[in-house]
Design an enzyme around this catalytic site. Structure first.
Site, mmCIF file in Angstrom:
data_model
loop_
_atom_site.group_PDB
_atom_site.id
_atom_site.type_symbol
_atom_site.label_atom_id
_atom_site.label_comp_id
_atom_site.label_asym_id
_atom_site.label_seq_id
_atom_site.Cartn_x
_atom_site.Cartn_y
_atom_site.Cartn_z
ATOM 1 N N ASP A 176 69.899 -54.689 12.530
ATOM 2 C CA ASP A 176 71.304 -55.104 12.497
ATOM 3 C C ASP A 176 72.156 -54.093 11.720
ATOM 4 O OD1 ASP A 176 73.445 -56.797 12.917
ATOM 5 O OD2 ASP A 176 72.728 -58.413 11.638
ATOM 6 N N GLU A 233 78.228 -54.412 18.364
ATOM 7 C CA GLU A 233 78.831 -55.631 17.807
ATOM 8 C C GLU A 233 80.301 -55.421 17.459
ATOM 9 O OE1 GLU A 233 76.298 -57.160 14.657
ATOM 10 O OE2 GLU A 233 76.579 -55.372 13.470
HETATM 11 P P1 C2E Z 1 75.966 -60.152 11.128
HETATM 12 O O1 C2E Z 1 74.578 -60.607 11.372
HETATM 13 O O2 C2E Z 1 76.222 -58.708 11.302
HETATM 14 O O3 C2E Z 1 76.877 -61.057 12.079
HETATM 15 C C1 C2E Z 1 78.051 -60.613 12.696
HETATM 16 C C2 C2E Z 1 79.282 -61.065 11.935
HETATM 17 O O4 C2E Z 1 80.440 -60.492 12.549
HETATM 18 C C3 C2E Z 1 79.509 -62.575 11.980
HETATM 19 O O5 C2E Z 1 80.181 -62.950 10.777
HETATM 20 C C4 C2E Z 1 80.450 -62.727 13.169
HETATM 21 O O6 C2E Z 1 81.197 -63.918 13.142
HETATM 22 C C5 C2E Z 1 81.319 -61.506 12.988
HETATM 23 N N1 C2E Z 1 81.905 -61.044 14.250
HETATM 24 C C6 C2E Z 1 81.407 -61.124 15.493
HETATM 25 N N2 C2E Z 1 82.213 -60.562 16.407
HETATM 26 C C7 C2E Z 1 83.272 -60.093 15.730
HETATM 27 C C8 C2E Z 1 84.472 -59.391 16.130
HETATM 28 O O7 C2E Z 1 84.709 -59.081 17.291
HETATM 29 N N3 C2E Z 1 85.351 -59.048 15.127
HETATM 30 C C9 C2E Z 1 85.117 -59.371 13.819
HETATM 31 N N4 C2E Z 1 86.034 -59.024 12.934
HETATM 32 N N5 C2E Z 1 83.994 -60.036 13.415
HETATM 33 C C10 C2E Z 1 83.095 -60.381 14.357
HETATM 34 P P2 C2E Z 1 79.707 -64.193 9.911
HETATM 35 O O8 C2E Z 1 79.301 -65.339 10.818
HETATM 36 O O9 C2E Z 1 80.740 -64.436 8.880
HETATM 37 O O10 C2E Z 1 78.382 -63.692 9.220
HETATM 38 C C11 C2E Z 1 78.403 -62.631 8.292
HETATM 39 C C12 C2E Z 1 77.006 -62.187 7.939
HETATM 40 O O11 C2E Z 1 76.300 -63.242 7.244
HETATM 41 C C13 C2E Z 1 76.141 -61.866 9.154
HETATM 42 O O12 C2E Z 1 76.428 -60.574 9.627
HETATM 43 C C14 C2E Z 1 74.756 -62.025 8.588
HETATM 44 O O13 C2E Z 1 74.384 -60.843 7.889
HETATM 45 C C15 C2E Z 1 74.936 -63.147 7.572
HETATM 46 N N6 C2E Z 1 74.456 -64.413 8.155
HETATM 47 C C16 C2E Z 1 75.106 -65.332 8.915
HETATM 48 N N7 C2E Z 1 74.311 -66.377 9.225
HETATM 49 C C17 C2E Z 1 73.107 -66.122 8.664
HETATM 50 C C18 C2E Z 1 71.841 -66.816 8.599
HETATM 51 O O14 C2E Z 1 71.640 -67.906 9.183
HETATM 52 N N8 C2E Z 1 70.830 -66.215 7.902
HETATM 53 C C19 C2E Z 1 71.004 -65.006 7.259
HETATM 54 N N9 C2E Z 1 69.980 -64.488 6.591
HETATM 55 N N10 C2E Z 1 72.158 -64.340 7.305
HETATM 56 C C20 C2E Z 1 73.203 -64.874 7.981
HETATM 57 MG MG MG Z 2 73.279 -60.265 12.800
HETATM 58 MG MG MG Z 3 75.414 -57.537 12.742
HETATM 59 MG MG MG Z 4 77.531 -56.909 10.701
#
Ligand code: C2E
Ligand code: MG
Ligand code: MG
Ligand code: MG
Length: 279
Positions: A176, A233
């Site tokens: 990732d 992404e």
């Molecule tokens: P990640 O795994 O890199 O997930 C992608 C993040 O980018 C997600 O934020 C998603 O909502 C956001 N995103 C997706 N498409 C776009 C877009 O077009 N524009 C923008 N500005 N953002 C976009 P989210 O849901 O806030 O999650 C942030 C991070 O938190 C994730 O990054 C991941 O590292 C972590 N995370 C979330 N859920 C879990 C989980 O269940 N377990 C673990 N270990 N980490 C998690």
């Molecule tokens: Mg991810």
């Molecule tokens: Mg990601």
């Molecule tokens: Mg990310």
């Protein structure tokens, strides 16, 4: 004078730190309660095939709203669960819920799940995931596991062992946020991945910024050579999708195709797609 100013700074600094620690402790207590009450939910963000725009998978993203604090984003609560030692409890609950939702999707739609750095130093992680797969009857080949380079670095040997065991059991491993953090190309030789996820920072600037475009181009070529899958992404604009397609990137994820949604909305979305395709 200088000394007095220095002391003043020290006092201010420690007050800030104390405030941060208090906030973290408040979140920790609320989160522990929410986990016990089963209130942390996976949301699902579509992953599409860029050519056909068909949904081929969903990434599970943890969501939590505390009745008093309000919405807390994973960027805030995941690190707290990590540092305070209860990430595996949280992850197991969210993974189980995500799989129960994914069981209702068509068989060719996969689930992607994020592992935390500390789960990559914990040898129980593999048996926990296998246990959830067995008890839900979910095909491991439909499960992709996302991990970050930071997560590989704490204990590379432990991480490599966990990666091998997950792969042996049929799961795929995606790296990732590729290109940020502690990136090293050596990682692609030392660990066996199935896919790279190009970090949003490159995708969001690639139309205006030549270096970003070149980096994306190079990552896609690298994946082709290494026979790895590649996914971009943070795609928010059609022009970004077009450029990525022309560079040979096959999979995409971002607000252009859909934000994270709850389990019932995700189910409606894949079913609507199946109906549209068979009509
Ligand atoms: P990640 O795994 O890199 O997930 C992608 C993040 O980018 C997600 O934020 C998603 O909502 C956001 N995103 C997706 N498409 C776009 C877009 O077009 N524009 C923008 N500005 N953002 C976009 P989210 O849901 O806030 O999650 C942030 C991070 O938190 C994730 O990054 C991941 O590292 C972590 N995370 C979330 N859920 C879990 C989980 O269940 N377990 C673990 N270990 N980490 C998690
Ligand atoms: Mg991810
Ligand atoms: Mg990601
Ligand atoms: Mg990310």
């Amino acid at each position: 004078n200088a000394k007095r100013r220095g002391q003043g700074h020290f006092v201010l600094y420690s007050v800030e730190m104390e405030k941060a620690a208090k906030t973290a402790t408040r979140i920790e207590q609320a989160l522990r309660r929410a986990i016990a009450a089963d209130e942390v939910e996976p949301y699902f963000q579509p992953i599409v095939d860029l050519d056909s725009r068909r949904i081929i998978g969903f990434e599970a993203l943890a969501r939590w709203t505390d009745p008093e604090i309000g919405v807390v984003m994973p960027a805030t609560f995941i690190p707290i669960a990590e540092e305070r030692g209860f990430i595996s409890q949280l992850a197991q609950k969210v993974l189980r819920k995500a799989i129960l939702a994914a069981r209702d999707w068509p068989d060719d739609v996969y689930l992607s799940f994020n592992l935390s750095p500390s789960q990559l130093v914990d040898q129980q992680t593999v048996s926990q995931i296998k246990g959830i797969l067995a008890s839900t009857g979910f095909d491991p080949r439909r499960l992709e596991i996302e991990l970050t380079e930071t997560g590989l670095m704490t204990d590379p040997r432990s991480a490599a062992k966990i990666i091998e065991e997950l792969r042996d059991h049929g799961m795929r491993i995606a790296l990732d946020d590729f290109g940020t953090g502690q990136s090293s190309l050596g990682r692609l030789r030392d660990f066996r991945f199935d896919k790279l996820k190009i970090d949003r920072s490159f995708v969001s600037s690639m139309l205006e910024d030549q270096p970003s475009e070149h980096i994306v181009r190079a990552i896609v070529a690298l994946c082709e050579g290494l026979r790895l899958g590649v996914i971009a992404e943070g795609i928010e604009q059609e022009e970004q999708a077009q450029l990525l397609m022309s560079l040979g990137c096959s999979e995409g994820q971002g607000y252009l195709f859909g934000a994270p949604i709850d389990a019932s909305a995700a189910l409606l979305l894949v079913h609507a797609q199946d109906k549209a395709l068979s009509a």
